[in-house]
Scaffold this motif. Structure first.
Motif, mmCIF file in Angstrom:
data_model
loop_
_atom_site.group_PDB
_atom_site.id
_atom_site.type_symbol
_atom_site.label_atom_id
_atom_site.label_comp_id
_atom_site.label_asym_id
_atom_site.label_seq_id
_atom_site.Cartn_x
_atom_site.Cartn_y
_atom_site.Cartn_z
ATOM 1 N N GLY A 13 -3.554 50.110 21.151
ATOM 2 C CA GLY A 13 -2.967 48.799 20.705
ATOM 3 C C GLY A 13 -2.062 48.223 21.506
ATOM 4 N N VAL A 14 -1.307 46.885 21.334
ATOM 5 C CA VAL A 14 -0.292 46.906 22.651
ATOM 6 C C VAL A 14 1.045 46.484 21.447
ATOM 7 C CG1 VAL A 14 0.069 45.307 24.040
ATOM 8 C CG2 VAL A 14 -2.196 45.064 23.660
ATOM 9 N N PRO A 15 1.785 46.724 22.364
ATOM 10 C CA PRO A 15 3.293 46.438 21.374
ATOM 11 C C PRO A 15 3.278 44.951 21.548
ATOM 12 C CG PRO A 15 3.567 48.688 23.526
ATOM 13 C CD PRO A 15 2.427 47.250 23.609
ATOM 14 N N ALA A 16 4.759 44.199 20.609
ATOM 15 C CA ALA A 16 4.082 42.963 20.090
ATOM 16 C C ALA A 16 4.900 42.537 21.572
ATOM 17 C CB ALA A 16 5.196 42.697 19.531
ATOM 18 N N GLY A 17 6.750 43.016 22.386
ATOM 19 C CA GLY A 17 6.750 42.384 23.290
ATOM 20 C C GLY A 17 6.298 42.156 24.756
ATOM 21 N N GLU A 18 4.772 43.736 24.056
ATOM 22 C CA GLU A 18 3.922 43.362 25.909
ATOM 23 C C GLU A 18 2.657 42.056 25.570
ATOM 24 O OE1 GLU A 18 1.999 44.824 29.461
ATOM 25 O OE2 GLU A 18 4.370 44.997 28.604
ATOM 26 N N LEU A 19 2.526 41.750 24.194
ATOM 27 C CA LEU A 19 1.041 40.700 23.909
ATOM 28 C C LEU A 19 1.915 39.705 24.378
ATOM 29 C CD1 LEU A 19 -0.010 42.147 20.998
ATOM 30 C CD2 LEU A 19 -1.185 41.638 22.450
ATOM 31 N N ALA A 20 3.447 39.353 23.926
ATOM 32 C CA ALA A 20 4.540 37.880 24.688
ATOM 33 C C ALA A 20 4.408 37.801 25.890
ATOM 34 C CB ALA A 20 5.504 38.170 23.773
ATOM 35 N N ARG A 21 3.878 38.818 26.847
ATOM 36 C CA ARG A 21 4.663 38.599 27.982
ATOM 37 C C ARG A 21 3.213 38.490 28.606
ATOM 38 N NH1 ARG A 21 3.485 40.977 32.186
ATOM 39 N NH2 ARG A 21 2.423 43.024 30.944
ATOM 40 N N LEU A 22 2.072 39.842 28.273
ATOM 41 C CA LEU A 22 0.790 39.369 29.076
ATOM 42 C C LEU A 22 0.118 37.525 28.668
ATOM 43 C CD1 LEU A 22 -0.596 42.285 27.436
ATOM 44 C CD2 LEU A 22 -0.419 41.888 30.147
ATOM 45 N N THR A 48 7.406 33.139 18.606
ATOM 46 C CA THR A 48 6.136 32.726 18.344
ATOM 47 C C THR A 48 5.071 33.823 19.022
ATOM 48 O OG1 THR A 48 6.922 30.577 20.109
ATOM 49 C CG2 THR A 48 4.598 30.881 19.881
ATOM 50 N N MET A 49 4.669 34.325 19.084
ATOM 51 C CA MET A 49 4.116 35.375 19.336
ATOM 52 C C MET A 49 4.457 35.613 17.600
ATOM 53 S SD MET A 49 1.806 37.415 20.012
ATOM 54 C CE MET A 49 1.287 36.473 21.679
ATOM 55 N N SER A 50 5.368 36.230 17.597
ATOM 56 C CA SER A 50 5.635 36.914 16.551
ATOM 57 C C SER A 50 4.937 36.196 14.648
ATOM 58 C CB SER A 50 6.779 36.990 15.694
ATOM 59 O OG SER A 50 7.577 38.271 16.763
ATOM 60 N N ALA A 51 5.677 34.525 15.174
ATOM 61 C CA ALA A 51 4.635 33.614 14.148
ATOM 62 C C ALA A 51 2.948 33.968 13.748
ATOM 63 C CB ALA A 51 4.776 32.322 14.171
ATOM 64 N N HIS A 52 2.573 33.539 15.239
ATOM 65 C CA HIS A 52 0.851 33.686 15.347
ATOM 66 C C HIS A 52 0.345 35.052 15.034
ATOM 67 C CE1 HIS A 52 0.463 30.465 17.877
ATOM 68 N NE2 HIS A 52 1.040 30.474 18.971
ATOM 69 N N LEU A 53 1.398 36.672 15.387
ATOM 70 C CA LEU A 53 0.404 37.817 14.643
ATOM 71 C C LEU A 53 1.085 38.014 13.457
ATOM 72 C CD1 LEU A 53 2.355 40.173 17.751
ATOM 73 C CD2 LEU A 53 0.062 39.749 16.455
ATOM 74 N N ALA A 54 2.027 37.180 12.750
ATOM 75 C CA ALA A 54 2.307 37.569 11.291
ATOM 76 C C ALA A 54 0.935 36.487 10.486
ATOM 77 C CB ALA A 54 3.068 37.130 10.788
ATOM 78 N N ILE A 96 3.578 48.235 17.275
ATOM 79 C CA ILE A 96 2.162 48.579 17.784
ATOM 80 C C ILE A 96 1.177 47.334 17.507
ATOM 81 C CG2 ILE A 96 0.542 49.652 19.587
ATOM 82 C CD1 ILE A 96 2.996 49.744 20.329
ATOM 83 N N TYR A 97 0.871 46.843 18.057
ATOM 84 C CA TYR A 97 -0.192 45.935 17.062
ATOM 85 C C TYR A 97 -2.033 46.041 17.356
ATOM 86 C CZ TYR A 97 2.909 42.797 15.144
ATOM 87 O OH TYR A 97 3.774 42.168 14.003
ATOM 88 N N ARG A 98 -2.953 46.020 16.781
ATOM 89 C CA ARG A 98 -4.400 46.345 16.841
ATOM 90 C C ARG A 98 -5.008 45.686 15.843
ATOM 91 N NH1 ARG A 98 -1.626 51.461 15.971
ATOM 92 N NH2 ARG A 98 -1.608 52.326 17.915
ATOM 93 N N ALA A 99 -6.291 45.238 16.929
ATOM 94 C CA ALA A 99 -7.319 45.016 16.343
ATOM 95 C C ALA A 99 -7.734 45.377 14.848
ATOM 96 C CB ALA A 99 -8.567 44.579 17.118
ATOM 97 N N ASP A 100 -7.672 44.836 13.545
ATOM 98 C CA ASP A 100 -8.033 45.717 12.261
ATOM 99 C C ASP A 100 -9.317 45.654 12.262
ATOM 100 O OD1 ASP A 100 -8.772 45.776 10.033
ATOM 101 O OD2 ASP A 100 -7.070 45.964 9.410
ATOM 102 N N LEU A 101 -9.690 46.303 13.594
ATOM 103 C CA LEU A 101 -11.619 46.054 13.659
ATOM 104 C C LEU A 101 -12.952 46.368 12.046
ATOM 105 C CD1 LEU A 101 -12.145 48.710 16.258
ATOM 106 C CD2 LEU A 101 -12.002 46.480 16.474
ATOM 107 N N ASP A 102 -12.384 46.691 10.842
ATOM 108 C CA ASP A 102 -13.193 46.330 9.539
ATOM 109 C C ASP A 102 -12.675 45.200 9.220
ATOM 110 O OD1 ASP A 102 -13.434 49.652 9.516
ATOM 111 O OD2 ASP A 102 -11.474 49.738 7.935
ATOM 112 N N GLY A 103 -11.467 44.102 9.153
ATOM 113 C CA GLY A 103 -11.386 42.690 9.308
ATOM 114 C C GLY A 103 -12.700 42.413 10.240
#
Length: 117
Positions: free
Chosen positions: A32-41, A48-54, A72-79
């Protein structure tokens, strides 16, 4: 998966930043990746990233876990599996030879030690 759930998931992915975010999270499984790191990457403001993650979370495509002060955000591989199966469930009217090329192209990505597709 029901049609309405598939529509919500596909709608969530039908936006460039959310699609990029989801693909990035899939590449970073299982850590997974922390939310802040996702926004930075992805060079996206944190709010804005928070809204997209929601949106991705409501669509059943990402999940989150609090670790200390980070989320920490992860892809939901079951989804992802459910959506993929929904899309190909009735592949080619049951003619397995017509679906074989699709399955063959996906399989190398998922084998242990395989290079990313």
């Amino acid at each position: 998966m029901e049609s309405n759930n598939a529509i919500v998931a596909l709608s969530a992915l039908a936006q460039a930043t959310r699609l990029e975010t989801f693909r990035l999270l899939v590449r970073h499984e299982p850590d997974g990746v922390p939310a802040g790191e996702l926004a930075r990457l992805l060079d996206v403001p944190q709010n804005t990233m928070s809204a997209h993650l929601a949106t991705l979370s409501r669509a059943g495509l990402v999940k989150s876990e609090r670790q200390s002060r980070s989320i920490i955000y992860r892809a939901d591989l079951d989804g992802l599996r459910d959506l993929t199966l929904f899309l190909v469930k009735d592949c080619c009217g049951g003619s397995t030879e017509l679906c074989a090329p699709l399955i063959a192209e996906l399989t190398p990505c998922c084998e242990p030690g395989a290079k990313p597709c």
